[in-house]
Design a protein around this motif. Structure first.
Motif, PDB file in Angstrom:
ATOM      1  N   PHE A  44     -37.979  63.317  64.815  1.00  0.00           N
ATOM      2  CA  PHE A  44     -38.440  64.491  64.072  1.00  0.00           C
ATOM      3  C   PHE A  44     -37.292  65.105  63.287  1.00  0.00           C
ATOM      4  CE2 PHE A  44     -38.993  69.088  63.806  1.00  0.00           C
ATOM      5  CZ  PHE A  44     -40.217  69.180  63.176  1.00  0.00           C
ATOM      6  N   ALA A  92     -41.126  66.391  57.761  1.00  0.00           N
ATOM      7  CA  ALA A  92     -41.567  67.142  58.936  1.00  0.00           C
ATOM      8  C   ALA A  92     -40.739  68.408  59.128  1.00  0.00           C
ATOM      9  CB  ALA A  92     -41.491  66.260  60.179  1.00  0.00           C
ATOM     10  N   CYS A 100     -42.177  72.147  58.950  1.00  0.00           N
ATOM     11  CA  CYS A 100     -42.027  73.016  60.112  1.00  0.00           C
ATOM     12  C   CYS A 100     -41.343  74.328  59.730  1.00  0.00           C
ATOM     13  CB  CYS A 100     -41.237  72.288  61.202  1.00  0.00           C
ATOM     14  SG  CYS A 100     -41.093  73.211  62.747  1.00  0.00           S
ATOM     15  N   THR A 160     -51.539  62.183  71.694  1.00  0.00           N
ATOM     16  CA  THR A 160     -50.749  61.934  70.484  1.00  0.00           C
ATOM     17  C   THR A 160     -51.573  61.990  69.204  1.00  0.00           C
ATOM     18  OG1 THR A 160     -49.119  60.626  71.707  1.00  0.00           O
ATOM     19  CG2 THR A 160     -49.219  60.312  69.334  1.00  0.00           C
ATOM     20  N   VAL A 217     -51.424  64.972  65.857  1.00  0.00           N
ATOM     21  CA  VAL A 217     -51.299  64.651  64.428  1.00  0.00           C
ATOM     22  C   VAL A 217     -52.511  65.148  63.662  1.00  0.00           C
ATOM     23  CG1 VAL A 217     -51.075  62.792  62.756  1.00  0.00           C
ATOM     24  CG2 VAL A 217     -49.845  62.657  64.927  1.00  0.00           C
ATOM     25  N   THR A 239     -52.728  69.005  63.404  1.00  0.00           N
ATOM     26  CA  THR A 239     -51.819  69.601  62.420  1.00  0.00           C
ATOM     27  C   THR A 239     -52.383  69.468  61.015  1.00  0.00           C
ATOM     28  OG1 THR A 239     -49.961  68.968  63.846  1.00  0.00           O
ATOM     29  CG2 THR A 239     -49.447  69.616  61.595  1.00  0.00           C
ATOM     30  N   LEU A 276     -45.327  63.964  61.656  1.00  0.00           N
ATOM     31  CA  LEU A 276     -45.682  63.670  63.041  1.00  0.00           C
ATOM     32  C   LEU A 276     -46.399  62.332  63.157  1.00  0.00           C
ATOM     33  CD1 LEU A 276     -46.898  67.170  64.284  1.00  0.00           C
ATOM     34  CD2 LEU A 276     -44.736  66.035  64.785  1.00  0.00           C
ATOM     35  N   LEU A 303     -45.036  59.681  65.749  1.00  0.00           N
ATOM     36  CA  LEU A 303     -45.775  59.438  66.980  1.00  0.00           C
ATOM     37  C   LEU A 303     -46.660  58.202  66.942  1.00  0.00           C
ATOM     38  CD1 LEU A 303     -46.849  63.114  67.785  1.00  0.00           C
ATOM     39  CD2 LEU A 303     -44.904  61.854  68.695  1.00  0.00           C
TER      40      LEU A 303
END
Length: 296
Positions: free
Chosen positions: A28, A34, A38, A213, A217, A220, A286, A290
């Protein structure tokens, strides 16, 4: 006398233990998209939290003598057709958009996960009924179904939240169903059944932790979609009602002033754009981190 040298070895420093979440955190930090997403989300969240302290005016306060004033040192974003300060209304609008985005997605995830787990794990007639329910909901365009639900329940921000949550349940339900179908045939699930572990314990201890997982994703990315849908409902007058400063409603109220007072449209529109962009950047990052298929 001979001098005796004693070598005292330093205790070995334990190596940092690898783990999936630790590796995900490292990846990340290396993913620029990302990180940018964020940071933008954190900025919008901080603005929403401290809005009462940084807003120079009450978002409901009208000053008709100050209507449609351009941006200035007094009104940073200008004023709307009722003389209300657009900067104050825009930062308060972040509260509404984030609130609708987060809680509608949480509701969709909760109900979608329950239905998806039941359909995928137990199968048979339960799977058939739930899958047909998902197919019916997915047969309608999401925004049209949301409009129909709000029209039945009545225009309000809360009913818009319910509508957005309902129309997105099949997305998470089908995602979880597919994941459960692939997990329940794994050897460790078969071993758990062989030692007499009950189904509810298998679901809680093994199925759900290994299904989280894709939900992270999709959730979001789903927040960005929910914010757009809330803005669309607000634009149509089916979401937040006056004098609530919802970005979509602000765009609807200002569309007749696009040429004479473009700032009344620009700032709410840009706020929607950057908020949705932030969640899309974080969601894409993500997914790259992931999703095992995205790894080299």
């Amino acid at each position: 006398m001979a001098q005796v040298t004693v070598n005292v070895s330093k205790p070995a420093v334990p190596a940092e233990q690898p783990g999936p979440w630790r590796d995900a955190w490292r990846a990340f930090r290396k993913n620029k998209n990302a990180v940018i997403g964020c940071v933008l989300i954190i900025v919008f969240m901080i603005i929403a939290i401290i809005a009462p302290f940084i807003a120079p005016f009450d978002y409901k306060e009208q000053a008709l003598l100050e209507r449609l004033k351009p941006p200035s040192s007094t009104h940073w974003f200008g004023t709307d057709d009722l003389g209300r300060d657009l900067f104050s209304r825009t930062i308060y609008g972040a509260r509404i958009s984030l609130w609708v985005g987060f809680f509608s997605v949480i509701g969709s995830i909760i109900f979608g996960t329950i239905l998806g787990v039941l359909a995928g794990y137990y199968g048979k007639w339960i799977d058939m009924i739930i899958s047909r329910l998902f197919d019916i909901l997915l047969a309608f365009p999401s925004i049209l179904l949301a409009i129909a639900i709000v029209a039945i329940l009545g225009p309000s921000l809360q009913n818009a939240l319910y509508a957005i949550a309902i129309v997105n349940i099949p997305t998470y339900g089908r995602l979880i169903r597919a994941k459960v179908l692939s997990l329940k045939s794994e050897e460790y699930i078969t071993a758990a059944r062989a030692i007499g572990m009950k189904n509810n314990r298998i679901l809680i201890s093994h199925i759900l932790p290994n299904s989280i997982t894709p939900i992270i994703v999709q959730g979001t990315l789903g927040i960005a979609t929910a914010i757009i849908e809330a803005a669309a409902l607000g634009f149509l007058g089916l979401g937040a009602q006056p004098p609530e400063p919802e970005w979509g409603k602000m765009l609807s109220d200002s569309r007749q002033f696009i040429q004479t007072a473009p700032w009344t449209v620009i700032f709410p529109g840009v706020s929607i754009m950057f908020t949705v962009l932030a969640f899309n950047l974080l969601g894409d990052g993500l997914r790259d981190i992931l999703d095992p298929r995205m790894k080299n």
